[in-house]
Design an enzyme around this catalytic site. Sequence first.
Site, PDB file in Angstrom:
ATOM      1  N   HIS A   1     -41.115   6.291  28.408  1.00 16.77           N
ATOM      2  CA  HIS A   1     -42.310   5.211  29.180  1.00 16.77           C
ATOM      3  C   HIS A   1     -41.742   3.888  29.025  1.00 16.77           C
ATOM      4  O   HIS A   1     -40.349   3.560  29.271  1.00 16.77           O
ATOM      5  CB  HIS A   1     -43.539   5.511  28.704  1.00 16.77           C
ATOM      6  CG  HIS A   1     -44.654   4.737  29.506  1.00 16.77           C
ATOM      7  ND1 HIS A   1     -44.453   4.186  30.783  1.00 16.77           N
ATOM      8  CD2 HIS A   1     -45.992   4.693  29.156  1.00 16.77           C
ATOM      9  CE1 HIS A   1     -45.717   3.762  31.190  1.00 16.77           C
ATOM     10  NE2 HIS A   1     -46.763   4.048  30.286  1.00 16.77           N
TER      11      HIS A   1
ATOM     12  N   ASP B   1     -37.485   0.554  34.917  1.00 13.84           N
ATOM     13  CA  ASP B   1     -36.666  -0.103  33.623  1.00 13.84           C
ATOM     14  C   ASP B   1     -35.248  -0.330  33.667  1.00 13.84           C
ATOM     15  O   ASP B   1     -34.573  -0.952  32.986  1.00 13.84           O
ATOM     16  CB  ASP B   1     -37.145   0.750  32.492  1.00 13.84           C
ATOM     17  CG  ASP B   1     -38.670   0.642  31.997  1.00 13.84           C
ATOM     18  OD1 ASP B   1     -39.158  -0.584  32.213  1.00 13.84           O
ATOM     19  OD2 ASP B   1     -39.069   1.690  31.528  1.00 13.84           O
TER      20      ASP B   1
ATOM     21  N   HIS C   1     -38.463   9.763  37.037  1.00  9.16           N
ATOM     22  CA  HIS C   1     -39.656   9.356  37.214  1.00  9.16           C
ATOM     23  C   HIS C   1     -40.475  10.670  37.608  1.00  9.16           C
ATOM     24  O   HIS C   1     -39.926  11.490  38.403  1.00  9.16           O
ATOM     25  CB  HIS C   1     -39.771   8.225  38.167  1.00  9.16           C
ATOM     26  CG  HIS C   1     -41.144   7.645  37.865  1.00  9.16           C
ATOM     27  ND1 HIS C   1     -42.337   8.013  38.275  1.00  9.16           N
ATOM     28  CD2 HIS C   1     -41.367   6.479  37.206  1.00  9.16           C
ATOM     29  CE1 HIS C   1     -43.172   7.322  38.150  1.00  9.16           C
ATOM     30  NE2 HIS C   1     -42.727   6.323  37.440  1.00  9.16           N
TER      31      HIS C   1
HETATM   32  C1  LIG Z   1     -41.426   2.125  33.969  1.00 14.99           C
HETATM   33  C2  LIG Z   1     -41.451   3.464  33.195  1.00 14.99           C
HETATM   34  O1  LIG Z   1     -42.127   3.879  32.286  1.00 14.99           O
HETATM   35  S1  LIG Z   1     -40.359   4.685  34.331  1.00 14.99           S
HETATM   36  C3  LIG Z   1     -39.990   5.943  32.930  1.00 14.99           C
HETATM   37  C4  LIG Z   1     -39.181   5.216  32.064  1.00 14.99           C
HETATM   38  N1  LIG Z   1     -38.418   6.414  31.230  1.00 14.99           N
HETATM   39  C5  LIG Z   1     -37.159   6.639  31.203  1.00 14.99           C
HETATM   40  O2  LIG Z   1     -36.363   5.982  31.775  1.00 14.99           O
HETATM   41  C6  LIG Z   1     -36.710   7.917  30.452  1.00 14.99           C
HETATM   42  C7  LIG Z   1     -35.596   8.824  31.061  1.00 14.99           C
HETATM   43  N2  LIG Z   1     -36.248   9.543  31.997  1.00 14.99           N
HETATM   44  C8  LIG Z   1     -36.906  10.468  31.503  1.00 14.99           C
HETATM   45  O3  LIG Z   1     -36.844  10.896  30.470  1.00 14.99           O
HETATM   46  C9  LIG Z   1     -37.843  11.478  32.550  1.00 14.99           C
HETATM   47  O4  LIG Z   1     -37.334  11.186  34.127  1.00 14.99           O
HETATM   48  C10 LIG Z   1     -39.310  10.974  32.723  1.00 14.99           C
HETATM   49  C11 LIG Z   1     -39.730  10.899  31.341  1.00 14.99           C
HETATM   50  C12 LIG Z   1     -39.300   9.637  33.341  1.00 14.99           C
HETATM   51  C13 LIG Z   1     -39.949  11.928  33.392  1.00 14.99           C
HETATM   52  O5  LIG Z   1     -39.978  13.038  32.911  1.00 14.99           O
HETATM   53  P1  LIG Z   1     -40.383  14.519  33.391  1.00 14.99           P
HETATM   54  O6  LIG Z   1     -41.184  14.242  34.786  1.00 14.99           O
HETATM   55  O7  LIG Z   1     -41.204  15.211  32.462  1.00 14.99           O
HETATM   56  O8  LIG Z   1     -39.218  15.260  33.890  1.00 14.99           O
HETATM   57  P2  LIG Z   1     -38.250  16.241  32.987  1.00 14.99           P
HETATM   58  O9  LIG Z   1     -37.942  15.515  31.731  1.00 14.99           O
HETATM   59  O10 LIG Z   1     -39.015  17.567  32.828  1.00 14.99           O
HETATM   60  O11 LIG Z   1     -36.970  16.345  33.687  1.00 14.99           O
HETATM   61  C14 LIG Z   1     -36.803  17.057  34.847  1.00 14.99           C
HETATM   62  C15 LIG Z   1     -35.305  17.508  34.816  1.00 14.99           C
HETATM   63  O12 LIG Z   1     -34.568  16.423  35.306  1.00 14.99           O
HETATM   64  C16 LIG Z   1     -33.822  15.979  33.995  1.00 14.99           C
HETATM   65  N3  LIG Z   1     -33.833  14.713  33.618  1.00 14.99           N
HETATM   66  C17 LIG Z   1     -34.965  13.740  34.236  1.00 14.99           C
HETATM   67  N4  LIG Z   1     -34.668  12.507  33.820  1.00 14.99           N
HETATM   68  C18 LIG Z   1     -33.367  12.367  33.361  1.00 14.99           C
HETATM   69  C19 LIG Z   1     -32.630  11.490  32.751  1.00 14.99           C
HETATM   70  N5  LIG Z   1     -33.063  10.581  32.633  1.00 14.99           N
HETATM   71  N6  LIG Z   1     -31.324  11.948  32.437  1.00 14.99           N
HETATM   72  C20 LIG Z   1     -30.740  13.041  32.335  1.00 14.99           C
HETATM   73  N7  LIG Z   1     -31.829  14.097  33.065  1.00 14.99           N
HETATM   74  C21 LIG Z   1     -32.835  13.753  33.530  1.00 14.99           C
HETATM   75  C22 LIG Z   1     -34.266  16.745  33.065  1.00 14.99           C
HETATM   76  O13 LIG Z   1     -33.248  17.114  31.968  1.00 14.99           O
HETATM   77  C23 LIG Z   1     -34.849  18.050  33.544  1.00 14.99           C
HETATM   78  O14 LIG Z   1     -33.806  19.013  33.706  1.00 14.99           O
HETATM   79  P3  LIG Z   1     -33.788  20.591  33.796  1.00 14.99           P
HETATM   80  O15 LIG Z   1     -34.793  21.007  34.817  1.00 14.99           O
HETATM   81  O16 LIG Z   1     -32.398  20.787  34.048  1.00 14.99           O
HETATM   82  O17 LIG Z   1     -33.929  20.647  32.223  1.00 14.99           O
HETATM   83  O1  LIG Z   2     -45.800   5.899  36.104  1.00 11.45           O
HETATM   84  C1  LIG Z   2     -45.293   6.054  35.423  1.00 11.45           C
HETATM   85  O2  LIG Z   2     -45.130   7.266  34.902  1.00 11.45           O
HETATM   86  C2  LIG Z   2     -44.444   5.266  34.730  1.00 11.45           C
HETATM   87  C3  LIG Z   2     -44.065   4.060  35.183  1.00 11.45           C
HETATM   88  O3  LIG Z   2     -43.331   3.686  36.008  1.00 11.45           O
HETATM   89  C4  LIG Z   2     -44.961   2.725  35.120  1.00 11.45           C
HETATM   90  O4  LIG Z   2     -45.860   2.597  34.134  1.00 11.45           O
HETATM   91  O5  LIG Z   2     -44.772   1.775  35.730  1.00 11.45           O
END
Ligand SMILES: CC(=O)SCCNC(=O)CCNC(=O)[C@H](O)C(C)(C)COP(=O)(O)OP(=O)(O)OC[C@H]1O[C@@H](n2cnc3c(N)ncnc32)[C@H](O)[C@@H]1OP(=O)(O)O
Ligand SMILES: O=C([O-])CC(=O)C(=O)O
Length: 368
Positions: A223, A314, A262
Site C-alpha cells: 500500500h 507511488d 493496482h
Molecule cells: C497508492 C497505493 O497504495 S497503490 C499500491 C502500491 N503498492 C505497490 O506498488 C506494490 C506493488 N504492487 C502489488 O503488489 C500489487 O499490484 C497490488 C498489491 C497493488 C495489487 O495486488 P493484487 O490486486 O492482489 O494483485 P496480485 O498481487 O494478486 O497480482 C496479480 C498478478 O500480477 C502480478 N503483479 C501484480 N503487481 C505486480 C508487481 N508490482 N510486480 C510484479 N508482478 C506483479 C502478480 O505477481 C500476479 O501475477 P500471477 O497471477 O502471475 O501470480
Molecule cells: O486504492 C488503493 O487500493 C490504493 C491506492 O491507490 C490509494 O490508497 O491511493
Amino acid sequence: MATETKFAPGLEGVIAAETAISLLDTEQEKIVIKGQDLIELSKEKGYLDIVHLLLEDSLPNDAERAALEEKLKERYDVPAAIIDILKLLPPHTHPMDGMRTGLSALAGYDEHLLDRSPEVNRDRAYDLLAKLPTITVNSYRILKKQEPVLPRKDLSYSANFLYMITGEVPTEEQAKIFDRSLLLYSEHEMPNSTFTARVIASTQSDLFGALTGAVASLKGHLHGGANEAVMYMLNEVDSVAAFEELLLKKLQRKEKIMGFGHRVYMRKMDPRALMMKESLKKLCEAKGDYRLLEMCEAGEEVMRTEKGLYPNLDYYAAPVYWLLGIPIELYTPIFFSARTVGLSAHVIEQHENNRLFRPRVHYIGEKY
Ligand SMILES: CC(=O)SCCNC(=O)CCNC(=O)[C@H](O)C(C)(C)COP(=O)(O)OP(=O)(O)OC[C@H]1O[C@@H](n2cnc3c(N)ncnc32)[C@H](O)[C@@H]1OP(=O)(O)O
Ligand SMILES: O=C([O-])CC(=O)C(=O)O
C-alpha cells in the site's frame, strides 16, 4: 451459511460499503470525489479545496478557502507532551511509527472523545490536518537527533509543510507541485487503509483509533509504503540501462516491483501517476537533469512489455519527492497526512450510518 457465500481472496470485487464520498469509475476512467473528477480538479484546484469538498461537501470560494487555511493555522500547535513522547522512541523507529504514536496519543487531549457526531468528528479532522504535518516532520527530526521545527504561519499550508521538511522556504513551483501531490493522495475510495478505518469505526470506536489503525495499514509496502520502496529501488542504480537490468532480474526472481500494479487499475495506468509524471518532468526541467525521468520511463516500458503492468501513484511520487529534497522515510507519512482528510470523511460517514463489520469465514481446518 458462511460456506454458501462465495469466498473472494483479498475481498476482490466485494462491495464493502455504501458511500457518497468517492468512486473509482473504471468505465468512465475517472476518480470521482463527491461528484467531481479528481484529475480535472488537480489541474485547477489545490489541496485545501479538496479538504473543503470532502469535509463540507462543496468546493470553497476564495473567502471560504482563506477561512479554512486560517482555521488550520490556528490549530498548528502540537501539545508539548506529544513531542516529549516522540523523544522517548528508540532511534531506529520509522517516522511512520512515530506518527502513529503521536496520532494515537492525541486522543487523550480530546475532551469529547465519546461524541461521534459529524460536527465533532469534522472538527477533529481539522485538528488532525493542522497537527499531523508537524507531528510527521518532528517524528523524523527527533529520531535524527535534530531540534523540533515549528510551523510558519506566514506560509501557505502546503508551503509550510514542505518548509518544515526541508528547512527551506520552497519556490512557488515547488510548493505547487507538493500541494498537487497532497491533492492526488487525498482520497481514493476503499483502499486497505480506508477499509481498516471503517472497520474500526464500525465498533463505535473513535476517529483517533480508526486513523491509528489506518497508519499501520498504509505503512505496508503493498500500500502506501511502496513510495519509499520505489525510491530505494531507483537509488540502487544510476543509469537507465542498469535500472532496466535491475527490474528484469527482480522479475526473474519473481519479485514484485514496487510502484506497479493496482487492485483496481491493474491493466492501465493510475491516472494520478500521469499527473505526478508531469510534475516530475517539471522538476527535471528546472534541474536540467532528466536522469530520473528517463529511468522511470524505461521502467514503465520494461513492466508493460514483460508483465502488462502499469505505474501507480507511488511510482512517480517517489522521484518527485526526491527532487523536492524530501528524506525517503517521510514519503509514506506524507501520503498519510494527505489521506487524513479522506479517511476522516469515511469515518464520519461510517459513524453516521453504522453497522458493525463482522464477516464470516470459509473454514478449511479439521472437522470435529
Ligand atoms: C497508492 C497505493 O497504495 S497503490 C499500491 C502500491 N503498492 C505497490 O506498488 C506494490 C506493488 N504492487 C502489488 O503488489 C500489487 O499490484 C497490488 C498489491 C497493488 C495489487 O495486488 P493484487 O490486486 O492482489 O494483485 P496480485 O498481487 O494478486 O497480482 C496479480 C498478478 O500480477 C502480478 N503483479 C501484480 N503487481 C505486480 C508487481 N508490482 N510486480 C510484479 N508482478 C506483479 C502478480 O505477481 C500476479 O501475477 P500471477 O497471477 O502471475 O501470480
Ligand atoms: O486504492 C488503493 O487500493 C490504493 C491506492 O491507490 C490509494 O490508497 O491511493
